[in-house]
Write an enzyme that holds these catalytic residues in place. Structure first.
Site, mmCIF file in Angstrom:
data_model
loop_
_atom_site.group_PDB
_atom_site.id
_atom_site.type_symbol
_atom_site.label_atom_id
_atom_site.label_comp_id
_atom_site.label_asym_id
_atom_site.label_seq_id
_atom_site.Cartn_x
_atom_site.Cartn_y
_atom_site.Cartn_z
ATOM 1 C CG HIS B 91 -1.696 1.203 1.682
ATOM 2 N ND1 HIS B 91 -2.527 1.873 0.819
ATOM 3 C CD2 HIS B 91 -1.285 2.167 2.665
ATOM 4 C CE1 HIS B 91 -2.817 3.145 1.216
ATOM 5 N NE2 HIS B 91 -2.022 3.345 2.109
ATOM 6 C CG ASP B 120 6.206 18.265 -26.266
ATOM 7 O OD1 ASP B 120 6.933 17.989 -25.296
ATOM 8 O OD2 ASP B 120 5.488 17.926 -26.771
ATOM 9 C CD1 TRP B 156 6.145 3.453 4.211
ATOM 10 C CD2 TRP B 156 7.528 4.315 2.470
ATOM 11 N NE1 TRP B 156 6.570 4.991 4.465
ATOM 12 C CE2 TRP B 156 7.254 5.073 3.458
ATOM 13 C CE3 TRP B 156 8.247 4.517 1.569
ATOM 14 C CZ2 TRP B 156 7.894 6.824 3.424
ATOM 15 C CZ3 TRP B 156 8.798 5.941 1.275
ATOM 16 C CH2 TRP B 156 8.538 7.004 2.325
ATOM 17 C CB SER B 184 10.720 6.295 -14.197
ATOM 18 O OG SER B 184 9.880 7.090 -14.431
ATOM 19 C CB SER B 185 11.909 9.599 -10.170
ATOM 20 O OG SER B 185 10.832 9.008 -9.762
ATOM 21 C CG HIS B 268 12.055 14.767 5.875
ATOM 22 N ND1 HIS B 268 10.670 14.033 6.746
ATOM 23 C CD2 HIS B 268 11.628 16.153 5.625
ATOM 24 C CE1 HIS B 268 9.931 15.316 6.764
ATOM 25 N NE2 HIS B 268 10.408 16.425 6.267
ATOM 26 C CD GLU B 270 9.515 10.314 -2.677
ATOM 27 O OE1 GLU B 270 10.460 10.577 -3.281
ATOM 28 O OE2 GLU B 270 8.422 9.947 -3.011
ATOM 29 C CE1 TYR B 272 8.060 19.067 4.201
ATOM 30 C CE2 TYR B 272 10.443 18.535 4.368
ATOM 31 C CZ TYR B 272 9.211 18.812 4.708
ATOM 32 O OH TYR B 272 9.005 19.018 5.957
ATOM 33 C CB SER B 283 -0.057 28.882 -5.175
ATOM 34 O OG SER B 283 0.598 28.413 -3.896
ATOM 35 C CG HIS B 317 12.078 14.701 11.723
ATOM 36 N ND1 HIS B 317 11.876 15.955 11.139
ATOM 37 C CD2 HIS B 317 11.513 13.822 10.857
ATOM 38 C CE1 HIS B 317 11.469 15.808 9.893
ATOM 39 N NE2 HIS B 317 10.948 14.418 9.696
ATOM 40 C CG HIS B 318 11.598 10.205 9.254
ATOM 41 N ND1 HIS B 318 10.302 10.333 9.233
ATOM 42 C CD2 HIS B 318 12.014 11.484 8.900
ATOM 43 C CE1 HIS B 318 9.909 11.064 8.217
ATOM 44 N NE2 HIS B 318 10.994 11.794 7.876
ATOM 45 C CB THR B 343 5.046 25.092 6.321
ATOM 46 O OG1 THR B 343 6.397 24.403 6.313
ATOM 47 C CG2 THR B 343 3.854 24.522 6.068
ATOM 48 C CE LYS B 346 5.461 26.806 0.158
ATOM 49 N NZ LYS B 346 4.969 27.567 -1.296
ATOM 50 N NE ARG B 465 3.588 3.209 10.974
ATOM 51 C CZ ARG B 465 4.394 3.926 10.116
ATOM 52 N NH1 ARG B 465 5.507 4.962 10.749
ATOM 53 N NH2 ARG B 465 4.374 3.767 8.964
#
Lengths: 286, 544
Positions: B91, B120, B156, B184-185, B268, B270, B272, B283, B317-318, B343, B346, B465
């Site tokens: 998932h 293009d 994951w 690809s990315s 991390h 990732e 963002y 926006s 922080h993870h 943040t 924003k 979890r």
């Protein structure tokens, strides 16, 4: 800025075939690693990937010769190659980061330093040192010895630094329309690259035969081979690219002003050279 | 930001070129399936990305519903714990790498050339390659579920040694699939950066670009910086599994914690990567439907850049409970809290844009407004998690699950849906059915909160979890979450319905489909012709 002549190709078979070839190669690699006996799949996959790249680049070269590309297209290629090299920098940064982390933190902590000294309960006799000749667990046998940086690695350093210089001379000669000079110095660069690969091969043979530096020899072998191995792969690819450039020079491709394919190859080669300097310092010397 | 108007109407070019049969650039367009396989057109590739992403959204959603069905009541009912683990893992992987990321790339493909007046993408063939790697990668990844020993079952985040020493045999295939997705990315990001830096219409400076383009420029930079690190760390896993190296094995002098450092140095930024383009979409939508220029355009750009730079300094922080030195706990706690500042800028700007605006509530605006409110809830729970001593309590509980689902579902995914409703008129030439879209919105908002809000309480009360069973006192919260999840999942079928109906017909949309819209994409006809801006529009900024 766009001048209205930006070339957008109508369609191409190479992207979809390239994706399938990549998938084929990866499935082959996985099947070989997990189940064994899929060498043929890998071989077909690699050949397919190389073939697609060759046809794709052929299209680009033909379009360039037909004059379809303008200066804006040139800038797209420059940004593309520049950012690609940046992604390569970050790829090697992960391995250098792992090396630094292991040397600065993991091994001292295994040796009982700092608040994390609890691992000393598991392996009380472990001595923190680098190069790590005796890994903590007895089931992992470390290397017997490590290379002196002032023998083959130094020779390799001189080879690669020299090759960057010879390549720059070849590039300057191309810009000055001295194609024979360019061809000769480029050929010299390719030879230097081949010498590097050969010496690296000798070093790997020595590592396994006489030094006990293997992939299984604990963290020293792991970091040694992942850094020098991926660097070596990049030198091989870089040499192949330069060989293609040599063939194109002999065929009369490139002009004094329009030769981004050549210039991008130079960028790549210099990048590979700089990575080696990092390797020489942090893997061999320090 | 003042409205932007091109000096000459770009739709003239598109029309003349279309009637002239096209210049030598694109002679005969392939038809049928070959059109999609061989295309180099940014609009067709964008469509491919979006369809792929939507399909994978349902695949990942079904995996989530298996998880929620098992957690409907305490005890083990439906699936084996081993399979439950594979479902939580897949998932997460599918939603992150195959649903959210390709959706944003699809929107970038469609909209960036239109918003900057480019013919293009900079490298059209590479663009098609980037897309077609994805079906290959995720077919391989999904096929691991059918392999002997099952698919990835370690979450994951695939922490070593769960993903190395104790992993199923299929892990090697998982690594190779992720390598393909990573290629690809990276290629897609290189293409986007080259497009933005090199293909802007004459006269458009960087600080004239719409925020969606700005946020994608910064996102692409993040992708190129961290996807190779992911490639590096999974290569080390591959070596540990297959070649006997000791990167993540303390017995050989390595360190399992090294895996976590490398993974989160990727992971991390990732996070963002999955939210910055969402900021860009919101926006664009809020000023359009508030009929006011965006408040604080420049500060939005700087805030985005600040978030991106800080994202490289917060990864640990993870890992607060992994046993970091005290100084690291403090550094990563404070640097994480610092992210709340840009943040907050924003959110302040969005709210201030709304202030005294002449607001209407079409479906894109509803999703954008829900984004602002619900994403902010996720941001606040993120601040709570950033407090290292408090995190010792929250770590690995459902509070974390609630936090990141609030920023990803009503955050990233609501923004994607807002963008889809906003730009569907441009893509199809028809407005989406507003009544059905509103039903979809309200069902989604109710479903999302029903699913994830109770998880805060379950987590604070200590429910761990990634476990298929739980203590009895969590039964009520989980029952509500499961009902909410199925309700949310089912209501997404409405989304598909609205899209299909919109493609097939509906109220015709003019070039400028929304009254308050200002960007360049609204100067080309709806639906946008296959080739736009072949002669670049001259961009001029009108001062207030």
């Amino acid at each position: 800025m766009s001048g209205g002549s930006y070339y957008v190709p109508a369609k191409s078979y190479w992207p979809i075939l390239g994706s399938l070839a990549t998938g084929f190669m990866m499935v082959g690699l996985g099947a070989q690693l997990v189940y064994g006996s899929a060498n043929v799949l890998i071989l077909i996959g690699v050949i397919a990937v190389v073939a697609v790249m060759a046809f794709w680049f052929r299209d680009v070269i033909n379009e360039s010769h037909q004059g379809l590309y303008d200066s804006q297209m040139d800038r797209s290629f420059r940004w593309g190659m520049g950012w690609f090299i940046f992604s390569e920098v970050m790829f090697f940064a992960a391995f250098f980061g792992a090396l630094f982390y292991v040397r600065m933190f993991a091994i001292p902590w295994l040796g009982g330093e700092g608040a994390k000294g609890v691992s000393a309960l598991l392996w009380p006799n472990f001595i923190a040192e680098w190069p790590l000749l005796s890994p903590p667990d007895a089931s992992v046998s470390g290397p017997d010895n490590v290379f002196s940086p002032w023998q083959l690695p130094l020779v390799n350093t001189l080879l690669l630094v020299t090759s960057s210089i010879t390549l720059t001379i070849a590039h300057e000669a191309l810009k000055a329309e001295k194609r024979r000079v360019c061809r000769n110095w480029l050929a010299g660069t390719v030879i230097l690259g081949c010498c590097f690969i050969f010496i690296q091969g000798v070093e790997y043979y020595e590592a396994y035969q006489h030094y006990g530096i293997t992939l299984e020899a604990g963290i020293f072998g792991s970091t040694f081979f992942i850094l020098t191995g991926f660097h070596g792969v990049h030198v091989i690819i870089g040499t192949l690219i330069l060989m293609v450039m040599l063939a194109r020079i002999i065929r009369g491709h490139f002009s004094d002003t329009g030769h981004f394919g050549f210039e991008a190859s130079c960028w790549y080669w210099h990048f590979v050279d700089v990575v080696w300097l990092g390797l020489f310092i942090f893997v061999y010397v320090v | 930001m003042a409205p932007r108007i091109p000096l000459q109407s770009p739709l003239q070019h598109s029309d003349t070129v279309a009637t002239a049969g096209g210049v030598d650039h694109h002679p005969s367009q392939p038809t049928g399936w070959r059109r999609w396989l061989l295309t180099t057109n940014h609009k067709e590739i964008g469509t491919l990305y979006l369809i792929f992403s939507l399909s994978m959204f349902f695949v990942g959603g079904i995996f989530a519903l298996v998880v929620r069905a098992e957690l409907f009541q305490p005890g083990l009912q439906l699936v084996e714990p081993e399979f439950f683990n594979q479902m939580t893992t897949m998932h997460g992987l599918i939603m992150v790498f195959a649903a959210v990321m390709p959706a944003f790339t699809g929107l970038a493909n469609w909209m960036i050339p239109l918003q900057i007046g480019a013919p293009d993408m900079a490298l059209p063939r590479l663009n098609n390659f980037s897309f077609w790697l994805l079906p290959v990668a995720f077919t391989l990844l999904l096929s691991t579920l059918l392999m002997p020993g099952g698919g990835p079952n370690f979450g994951w985040t695939f922490y070593a040694p769960l993903s190395t020493t104790y992993a199923p045999a299929s892990t090697t295939f998982f690594i190779l699939a992720l390598h393909i997705a990573g290629i690809s990315s990276i290629l897609g990001a290189i293409n986007i950066i080259a497009t933005i830096l090199n293909m802007r219409a004459p006269g458009m400076r960087l600080m004239d670009m719409p925020l969606f383009v700005w946020t994608w420029l910064i996102t692409a930079f993040l992708l190129i910086a961290v996807m190779p690190v992911l490639a590096g760390v999974i290569t080390m896993m591959l070596m540990d599994i297959n070649f006997g190296t000791s990167f993540f094995d303390a017995g050989g002098g390595g360190d399992p914690v090294l895996f976590q450092h490398l993974f989160w140095f990727f992971g991390h930024p990732e996070v963002y990567i999955m939210i910055l383009p969402a900021f860009g979409i919101v926006s664009a939508i809020i000023p359009t439907f508030a009929r006011k220029p965006l408040f604080g355009y420049a500060s939005m750009v700087y805030a985005t850049a600040a978030i991106a730079l800080l994202s490289f300094l917060v990864w640990a922080h993870h890992m607060f409970v992994v046993g970091l030195p005290l100084v690291a706990e403090l550094f990563f706690m404070y640097s994480t809290m610092l992210i709340a500042v840009p943040t907050g800028v924003k959110v302040f700007n969005w709210v201030t844009t709304l202030f005294r605006g002449s607001i209407s509530f079409e479906s894109p605006m509803l999703f954008a407004l829900a984004f602002v409110v619900l994403f902010t809830i996720g941001g606040f729970s993120g601040l709570m998690l950033a407090i290292a001593p408090a995190d010792f309590q929250y770590h690995d509980t459902y509070f974390v699950v609630a936090h990141f689902h609030y920023v990803l579902v009503p955050g990233a995914i609501f923004a994607i849906m807002a963008g889809v409703y906003y730009w569907l008129p441009k893509w199809t030439g028809h407005y989406p059915n507003e009544t059905l879209a509103k039903w979809h919105f309200w069902f989604s908002v109710i479903g999302v909160n029903l699913t994830f809000f109770p998880m805060h309480f379950a987590g604070l009360a200590g429910m761990p979890r990634r476990i298929p069973d739980y203590a009895l006192q969590f039964a009520d919260f989980n029952l509500v979450s499961s009902i909410g999840a199925f309700f949310f999942g089912a209501s997404q079928l409405l989304f598909v319905l609205v899209i299909i109906l919109c493609v097939r017909g509906g109220k015709p949309a003019p070039a400028k489909a929304w009254e308050g819209a200002v960007d360049l994409e609204w100067t080309v006809p709806s639906p946008a012709p296959l080739h736009t801006f072949e002669t670049p529009p001259v961009f001029r900024q009108i001062e207030k």
